[in-house]
Write a protein that holds these residues in place. Sequence first.
Motif, PDB file in Angstrom:
ATOM      1  N   ASN A 186       0.822  -1.217   0.000  1.00 46.04           N
ATOM      2  CA  ASN A 186       0.000   0.000   0.000  1.00 46.04           C
ATOM      3  C   ASN A 186       0.859   1.272   0.000  1.00 46.04           C
ATOM      4  OD1 ASN A 186      -2.379  -1.413  -0.128  1.00 46.04           O
ATOM      5  ND2 ASN A 186      -2.747  -1.345   2.065  1.00 46.04           N
ATOM      6  N   GLY A 187       1.917   1.268  -0.797  1.00 49.72           N
ATOM      7  CA  GLY A 187       2.752   2.441  -0.946  1.00 49.72           C
ATOM      8  C   GLY A 187       3.763   2.675   0.164  1.00 49.72           C
ATOM      9  N   LYS A 188       3.853   1.755   1.113  1.00 45.12           N
ATOM     10  CA  LYS A 188       4.820   1.903   2.208  1.00 45.12           C
ATOM     11  C   LYS A 188       5.872   0.806   2.083  1.00 45.12           C
ATOM     12  CE  LYS A 188       1.674   4.179   5.245  1.00 45.12           C
ATOM     13  NZ  LYS A 188       0.954   4.235   6.457  1.00 45.12           N
ATOM     14  N   TYR A 189       7.104   1.156   2.428  1.00 45.05           N
ATOM     15  CA  TYR A 189       8.193   0.194   2.360  1.00 45.05           C
ATOM     16  C   TYR A 189       8.090  -0.727   3.562  1.00 45.05           C
ATOM     17  CZ  TYR A 189       9.461   3.344  -1.253  1.00 45.05           C
ATOM     18  OH  TYR A 189       9.407   4.101  -2.392  1.00 45.05           O
ATOM     19  N   ALA A 190       8.184  -2.016   3.300  1.00 40.89           N
ATOM     20  CA  ALA A 190       7.820  -2.996   4.322  1.00 40.89           C
ATOM     21  C   ALA A 190       8.644  -4.266   4.209  1.00 40.89           C
ATOM     22  CB  ALA A 190       6.338  -3.361   4.159  1.00 40.89           C
ATOM     23  N   TRP A 191       8.587  -5.054   5.284  1.00 44.64           N
ATOM     24  CA  TRP A 191       9.047  -6.439   5.249  1.00 44.64           C
ATOM     25  C   TRP A 191       7.831  -7.284   4.916  1.00 44.64           C
ATOM     26  CZ3 TRP A 191      13.807  -8.049   4.928  1.00 44.64           C
ATOM     27  CH2 TRP A 191      14.835  -7.266   5.437  1.00 44.64           C
ATOM     28  N   GLN A 192       7.938  -8.074   3.880  1.00 47.34           N
ATOM     29  CA  GLN A 192       6.875  -8.974   3.451  1.00 47.34           C
ATOM     30  C   GLN A 192       7.224 -10.356   4.008  1.00 47.34           C
ATOM     31  OE1 GLN A 192       7.001 -10.536  -0.665  1.00 47.34           O
ATOM     32  NE2 GLN A 192       5.075  -9.427  -0.942  1.00 47.34           N
ATOM     33  N   VAL A 193       6.473 -10.807   5.006  1.00 48.64           N
ATOM     34  CA  VAL A 193       6.773 -12.083   5.667  1.00 48.64           C
ATOM     35  C   VAL A 193       5.799 -13.139   5.174  1.00 48.64           C
ATOM     36  CG1 VAL A 193       7.043 -13.282   7.868  1.00 48.64           C
ATOM     37  CG2 VAL A 193       7.624 -10.849   7.703  1.00 48.64           C
ATOM     38  N   PHE A 194       6.341 -14.190   4.595  1.00 48.43           N
ATOM     39  CA  PHE A 194       5.573 -15.347   4.159  1.00 48.43           C
ATOM     40  C   PHE A 194       5.721 -16.383   5.260  1.00 48.43           C
ATOM     41  CE2 PHE A 194       5.463 -19.357   1.516  1.00 48.43           C
ATOM     42  CZ  PHE A 194       4.114 -19.302   1.240  1.00 48.43           C
ATOM     43  N   ALA A 195       4.599 -16.806   5.852  1.00 48.65           N
ATOM     44  CA  ALA A 195       4.641 -17.651   7.036  1.00 48.65           C
ATOM     45  C   ALA A 195       3.795 -18.898   6.872  1.00 48.65           C
ATOM     46  CB  ALA A 195       4.150 -16.863   8.246  1.00 48.65           C
ATOM     47  N   LYS A 196       4.138 -19.901   7.674  1.00 46.05           N
ATOM     48  CA  LYS A 196       3.391 -21.151   7.695  1.00 46.05           C
ATOM     49  C   LYS A 196       3.012 -21.468   9.133  1.00 46.05           C
ATOM     50  CE  LYS A 196       3.607 -26.019   6.581  1.00 46.05           C
ATOM     51  NZ  LYS A 196       4.410 -27.147   6.143  1.00 46.05           N
ATOM     52  N   SER A 197       1.744 -21.788   9.320  1.00 49.53           N
ATOM     53  CA  SER A 197       1.245 -22.224  10.614  1.00 49.53           C
ATOM     54  C   SER A 197       0.405 -23.465  10.376  1.00 49.53           C
ATOM     55  CB  SER A 197       0.406 -21.128  11.264  1.00 49.53           C
ATOM     56  OG  SER A 197      -0.047 -21.554  12.535  1.00 49.53           O
ATOM     57  N   GLY A 198       0.899 -24.599  10.823  1.00 45.59           N
ATOM     58  CA  GLY A 198       0.224 -25.864  10.517  1.00 45.59           C
ATOM     59  C   GLY A 198       0.308 -26.123   9.027  1.00 45.59           C
ATOM     60  N   ASP A 199      -0.847 -26.331   8.396  1.00 46.43           N
ATOM     61  CA  ASP A 199      -0.903 -26.550   6.950  1.00 46.43           C
ATOM     62  C   ASP A 199      -1.329 -25.299   6.195  1.00 46.43           C
ATOM     63  OD1 ASP A 199      -0.158 -29.212   7.193  1.00 46.43           O
ATOM     64  OD2 ASP A 199      -2.224 -29.927   7.327  1.00 46.43           O
ATOM     65  N   THR A 200      -1.341 -24.164   6.871  1.00 48.53           N
ATOM     66  CA  THR A 200      -1.836 -22.932   6.282  1.00 48.53           C
ATOM     67  C   THR A 200      -0.708 -21.923   6.119  1.00 48.53           C
ATOM     68  OG1 THR A 200      -3.933 -23.345   7.416  1.00 48.53           O
ATOM     69  CG2 THR A 200      -3.615 -21.156   6.502  1.00 48.53           C
ATOM     70  N   TYR A 201      -0.762 -21.194   4.998  1.00 52.95           N
ATOM     71  CA  TYR A 201       0.247 -20.176   4.702  1.00 52.95           C
ATOM     72  C   TYR A 201      -0.373 -18.787   4.792  1.00 52.95           C
ATOM     73  CZ  TYR A 201       3.267 -23.922   3.112  1.00 52.95           C
ATOM     74  OH  TYR A 201       4.042 -25.046   3.059  1.00 52.95           O
ATOM     75  N   TYR A 202       0.447 -17.818   5.190  1.00 51.24           N
ATOM     76  CA  TYR A 202      -0.014 -16.451   5.391  1.00 51.24           C
ATOM     77  C   TYR A 202       1.010 -15.463   4.858  1.00 51.24           C
ATOM     78  CZ  TYR A 202      -3.014 -18.575   8.973  1.00 51.24           C
ATOM     79  OH  TYR A 202      -3.924 -19.357   9.642  1.00 51.24           O
ATOM     80  N   TYR A 203       0.538 -14.231   4.591  1.00 49.83           N
ATOM     81  CA  TYR A 203       1.403 -13.086   4.366  1.00 49.83           C
ATOM     82  C   TYR A 203       1.095 -12.058   5.439  1.00 49.83           C
ATOM     83  CZ  TYR A 203       3.456 -14.216  -0.149  1.00 49.83           C
ATOM     84  OH  TYR A 203       4.187 -14.783  -1.149  1.00 49.83           O
ATOM     85  N   VAL A 204       2.153 -11.466   5.994  1.00 47.55           N
ATOM     86  CA  VAL A 204       2.019 -10.372   6.953  1.00 47.55           C
ATOM     87  C   VAL A 204       3.049  -9.316   6.548  1.00 47.55           C
ATOM     88  CG1 VAL A 204       1.977  -9.707   9.382  1.00 47.55           C
ATOM     89  CG2 VAL A 204       1.454 -12.069   8.747  1.00 47.55           C
ATOM     90  N   PHE A 205       2.647  -8.034   6.625  1.00 46.54           N
ATOM     91  CA  PHE A 205       3.526  -6.937   6.244  1.00 46.54           C
ATOM     92  C   PHE A 205       3.814  -6.064   7.455  1.00 46.54           C
ATOM     93  CE2 PHE A 205       1.533  -8.290   2.386  1.00 46.54           C
ATOM     94  CZ  PHE A 205       2.522  -8.173   1.433  1.00 46.54           C
ATOM     95  N   TYR A 206       5.105  -5.738   7.633  1.00 46.13           N
ATOM     96  CA  TYR A 206       5.545  -4.875   8.728  1.00 46.13           C
ATOM     97  C   TYR A 206       6.306  -3.688   8.157  1.00 46.13           C
ATOM     98  CZ  TYR A 206       4.382  -8.909  11.540  1.00 46.13           C
ATOM     99  OH  TYR A 206       3.709  -9.958  12.122  1.00 46.13           O
ATOM    100  N   ASN A 207       6.008  -2.504   8.680  1.00 40.51           N
ATOM    101  CA  ASN A 207       6.675  -1.285   8.250  1.00 40.51           C
ATOM    102  C   ASN A 207       8.184  -1.447   8.409  1.00 40.51           C
ATOM    103  OD1 ASN A 207       7.899   1.463   8.564  1.00 40.51           O
ATOM    104  ND2 ASN A 207       5.785   2.076   8.170  1.00 40.51           N
ATOM    105  N   PHE A 208       8.929  -1.095   7.369  1.00 43.74           N
ATOM    106  CA  PHE A 208      10.380  -1.257   7.388  1.00 43.74           C
ATOM    107  C   PHE A 208      11.036  -0.403   8.464  1.00 43.74           C
ATOM    108  CE2 PHE A 208      14.680  -0.242   5.914  1.00 43.74           C
ATOM    109  CZ  PHE A 208      15.187  -1.515   5.753  1.00 43.74           C
TER     110      PHE A 208
END
Length: 177
Positions: A137-159
């Motif tokens: 969304n126009g902000k510089y971030a860490w894009q974290v691709f994660a796994k919990s059990g059998d499910t995958y997620y994306y979470v973004f944190y401000n750099f």
Amino acid sequence: MRNLGTGKWIAIIITVVGLIILGVNQFYVHVMAKPWSQEQAALEVAQQNAKLSAVTTSYHSVWNEKSIYWVIQGQNDQQQDVMVWVKFNEDGTPAEGTNAVHVEKTAGTITQQRAAELLQQDLPGAEAVRAVPGSYNGKYAWQVFAKSGDTYYYVFYNFRDGTKLGGPMQLPNTLTP
């Protein structure tokens, strides 16, 4: 059928194996030519804009068609650690104009390891499969691709400060019936 002898069979086998290895290598070079040329273009743009004296790592980050980046990590000519976001167009060429290149000193920002640690607050017990610098969304971030059990997620944190920008976004699980 004539008996070729052991030595000739060994030579034929070595030749065939060598041709297979050569073919696989040429296929790999052909497939990787575009990413390599994009990375080289990003390195050149980063060098021009940040006056890099050393490059540590390069990352390729794609979130959507408006958020395609090569991020170059290294040191500038003043020996400061920096990250350089080089925006790319959908056709694989470096973008031009406003916000095409962003240079940020990494001192005081969130590290890749810290982004993975922040994940535990949002998804306790999840494993950070990969964390790359990118944009959300126009902000510089860490894009974290994660796994919990059998499910995958994306979470973004401000750099800069680690505030959560988005997620956790659960990906559809199409591997199980």
